[in-house]
Design a protein around this motif. Sequence first.
Motif, PDB file in Angstrom:
ATOM      1  N   THR A 134      -2.048 -22.611  -7.164  1.00 57.34           N
ATOM      2  CA  THR A 134      -1.514 -22.937  -5.856  1.00 57.34           C
ATOM      3  C   THR A 134      -2.501 -23.798  -5.084  1.00 57.34           C
ATOM      4  O   THR A 134      -3.717 -23.648  -5.229  1.00 57.34           O
ATOM      5  N   THR A 135      -1.965 -24.693  -4.289  1.00 61.24           N
ATOM      6  CA  THR A 135      -2.785 -25.478  -3.368  1.00 61.24           C
ATOM      7  C   THR A 135      -2.783 -24.861  -1.975  1.00 61.24           C
ATOM      8  O   THR A 135      -3.468 -25.362  -1.086  1.00 61.24           O
ATOM      9  N   GLU A 136      -2.016 -23.794  -1.783  1.00 63.40           N
ATOM     10  CA  GLU A 136      -1.879 -23.172  -0.468  1.00 63.40           C
ATOM     11  C   GLU A 136      -2.612 -21.830  -0.433  1.00 63.40           C
ATOM     12  O   GLU A 136      -2.837 -21.200  -1.462  1.00 63.40           O
ATOM     13  N   ASN A 137      -2.954 -21.394   0.761  1.00 64.70           N
ATOM     14  CA  ASN A 137      -3.692 -20.159   0.936  1.00 64.70           C
ATOM     15  C   ASN A 137      -2.886 -18.971   0.411  1.00 64.70           C
ATOM     16  O   ASN A 137      -1.819 -18.662   0.956  1.00 64.70           O
ATOM     17  N   PRO A 138      -3.360 -18.279  -0.636  1.00 60.81           N
ATOM     18  CA  PRO A 138      -2.587 -17.161  -1.197  1.00 60.81           C
ATOM     19  C   PRO A 138      -2.315 -16.054  -0.181  1.00 60.81           C
ATOM     20  O   PRO A 138      -1.310 -15.353  -0.284  1.00 60.81           O
ATOM     21  N   SER A 139      -3.200 -15.895   0.788  1.00 65.64           N
ATOM     22  CA  SER A 139      -3.003 -14.842   1.778  1.00 65.64           C
ATOM     23  C   SER A 139      -1.693 -15.012   2.529  1.00 65.64           C
ATOM     24  O   SER A 139      -1.085 -14.038   2.967  1.00 65.64           O
ATOM     25  N   PHE A 140      -1.257 -16.256   2.692  1.00 66.36           N
ATOM     26  CA  PHE A 140      -0.045 -16.534   3.439  1.00 66.36           C
ATOM     27  C   PHE A 140       1.172 -16.752   2.532  1.00 66.36           C
ATOM     28  O   PHE A 140       2.296 -16.528   2.954  1.00 66.36           O
ATOM     29  N   GLU A 141       0.935 -17.236   1.307  1.00 67.00           N
ATOM     30  CA  GLU A 141       2.036 -17.728   0.486  1.00 67.00           C
ATOM     31  C   GLU A 141       2.394 -16.839  -0.699  1.00 67.00           C
ATOM     32  O   GLU A 141       3.415 -17.050  -1.329  1.00 67.00           O
ATOM     33  N   ILE A 142       1.538 -15.875  -1.039  1.00 70.10           N
ATOM     34  CA  ILE A 142       1.789 -15.011  -2.191  1.00 70.10           C
ATOM     35  C   ILE A 142       2.069 -13.594  -1.691  1.00 70.10           C
ATOM     36  O   ILE A 142       1.365 -13.094  -0.802  1.00 70.10           O
ATOM     37  N   ASN A 143       3.099 -12.946  -2.244  1.00 71.06           N
ATOM     38  CA  ASN A 143       3.434 -11.576  -1.856  1.00 71.06           C
ATOM     39  C   ASN A 143       2.213 -10.663  -1.959  1.00 71.06           C
ATOM     40  O   ASN A 143       1.441 -10.748  -2.923  1.00 71.06           O
ATOM     41  N   ALA A 144       2.076  -9.781  -0.990  1.00 75.11           N
ATOM     42  CA  ALA A 144       0.934  -8.863  -0.990  1.00 75.11           C
ATOM     43  C   ALA A 144       0.908  -8.007  -2.253  1.00 75.11           C
ATOM     44  O   ALA A 144      -0.157  -7.748  -2.820  1.00 75.11           O
ATOM     45  N   ALA A 145       2.088  -7.575  -2.714  1.00 76.93           N
ATOM     46  CA  ALA A 145       2.142  -6.725  -3.910  1.00 76.93           C
ATOM     47  C   ALA A 145       1.641  -7.472  -5.138  1.00 76.93           C
ATOM     48  O   ALA A 145       0.906  -6.922  -5.965  1.00 76.93           O
ATOM     49  N   LEU A 146       2.037  -8.739  -5.268  1.00 73.05           N
ATOM     50  CA  LEU A 146       1.588  -9.533  -6.412  1.00 73.05           C
ATOM     51  C   LEU A 146       0.111  -9.878  -6.266  1.00 73.05           C
ATOM     52  O   LEU A 146      -0.655  -9.851  -7.236  1.00 73.05           O
ATOM     53  N   LEU A 147      -0.301 -10.165  -5.041  1.00 77.48           N
ATOM     54  CA  LEU A 147      -1.693 -10.533  -4.793  1.00 77.48           C
ATOM     55  C   LEU A 147      -2.627  -9.375  -5.115  1.00 77.48           C
ATOM     56  O   LEU A 147      -3.753  -9.583  -5.575  1.00 77.48           O
ATOM     57  N   SER A 148      -2.157  -8.149  -4.877  1.00 82.58           N
ATOM     58  CA  SER A 148      -3.001  -6.979  -5.139  1.00 82.58           C
ATOM     59  C   SER A 148      -3.205  -6.746  -6.631  1.00 82.58           C
ATOM     60  O   SER A 148      -4.115  -6.011  -7.025  1.00 82.58           O
ATOM     61  N   ARG A 149      -2.363  -7.362  -7.458  1.00 75.25           N
ATOM     62  CA  ARG A 149      -2.456  -7.178  -8.907  1.00 75.25           C
ATOM     63  C   ARG A 149      -3.136  -8.354  -9.604  1.00 75.25           C
ATOM     64  O   ARG A 149      -3.181  -8.412 -10.835  1.00 75.25           O
ATOM     65  N   ALA A 150      -3.637  -9.302  -8.813  1.00 76.88           N
ATOM     66  CA  ALA A 150      -4.272 -10.492  -9.385  1.00 76.88           C
ATOM     67  C   ALA A 150      -5.590 -10.750  -8.681  1.00 76.88           C
ATOM     68  O   ALA A 150      -5.795 -10.369  -7.530  1.00 76.88           O
TER      69      ALA A 150
END
Length: 429
Positions: A134-150
């Motif tokens: 991603t070129t965008e900030n994951p904190s804003f653009e990626i689901n929290a549930a998915l972000l917690s697993r990556a």
Amino acid sequence: MEAEAPRPLADRLRPANLDEVVGQDHLLRPEGGLRRLLQARHLPSLILWGPPGTGKTTIARLLARDSDLEFTALSAVFSGVADLRKAFDEARARRREGRGTLLFVDEIHRFNRSQQDGFLPYVEDGTVTLVGATTENPSFEINAALLSRAQVLVLHRLDDAALEALLQRAEAALGTDLPLQAEARTALRALADGDGRYLLNMAEQIDALAPEAPLDTAGMADLLQRRAPLYDKAQDGHYNLISALHKALRASDVDAGLYWLSRMLDAGEEPLYIVRRLVRFASEDIGLADPNALQQALAAKSAYDFLGSPEGELAIAQATIYLAVAPKSNAAYKAFGAAHRAARDTGSLMPPLHSLNAPTRLMKDLGYSAGYAYDHDSPEAFSGQDHFPEGMRRQRFYRPSDRGVEARISERLANWERLRREQRGRDSG
């Protein structure tokens, strides 16, 4: 026949191993994050966050190879639910055969929330090792549930040394030096703006056009045209640059402030958005150290409303300079915050009776306005009377700095506090 088909230079120079990746030493040096993950022989799901042309796809391919995983690539721009279902089914079939899958999803932030949620069961049970780019900030653009697993890994824009290394690889692959004068070569790297892919494409274009003599900077610019800066008014670049402008002004760095202002205007930012931040800055970071700062910011807004672009942009630049060189104080900002907290904490305390008007006889009978000291009738027009609520001790919220106009305000407040103490002494006596 496919192997003989022409391929872009950037594709031909794609690194064959992680040691050939440039510009990401913080991840790829022996003690870097990616190296440690590979040494542990357990690759978790990853989010690779970085600007275009920094090697996200290449790193994902090489991670799959070094981890003995099947590499499957999808683009969130072109893929839908059917493509995801097919990729998961194929990964499940490989798993039954004892083989793993690295599922690379480019531009993963472009999948909507429900599509991102669809990855969760396959990531959790190990059907796929997900690597999203991603070129965008994951904190804003990626689901929290998915972000917690990556695990999020940040890739940096390529610096000048990394870009020069790529140019040298390009020249080796092309079998000739690029026909550029030294200053034009420097300008070419600057034009790439940290994007290695773009740099290689420009190098290939210069070689293909084969100018008769080495190009100077102007000649190269005519050949390649100007690249639009990376900037998205609705996403991360928008907030990063306005933050850089604000902090440059706070640091009284007038030249850096003008640079970030110019970057935003050059990228097409709405000028009134910038002026709104300048108005806020005048109150937050200058305040009463220079009361004219707020007027300068508001005048820039009026001038831009009247003139429009590009003429009105000079008024914004003038306000930027004024705010940068003005004395700084956040005393008003801090005082308001402290008073706001005290107001919340003290609930519904009534003002003291002497602070209240008494427009009716009933209110006078109840003691409204009784004992009020009219300050204009007092020496120095200051009575020293306390106007905090009864039951609440006096608090000091505003503590002016010793800079600019606030230095004089501080002297005035100190004098009033002295008079107030003298008044309390007389009252107690």
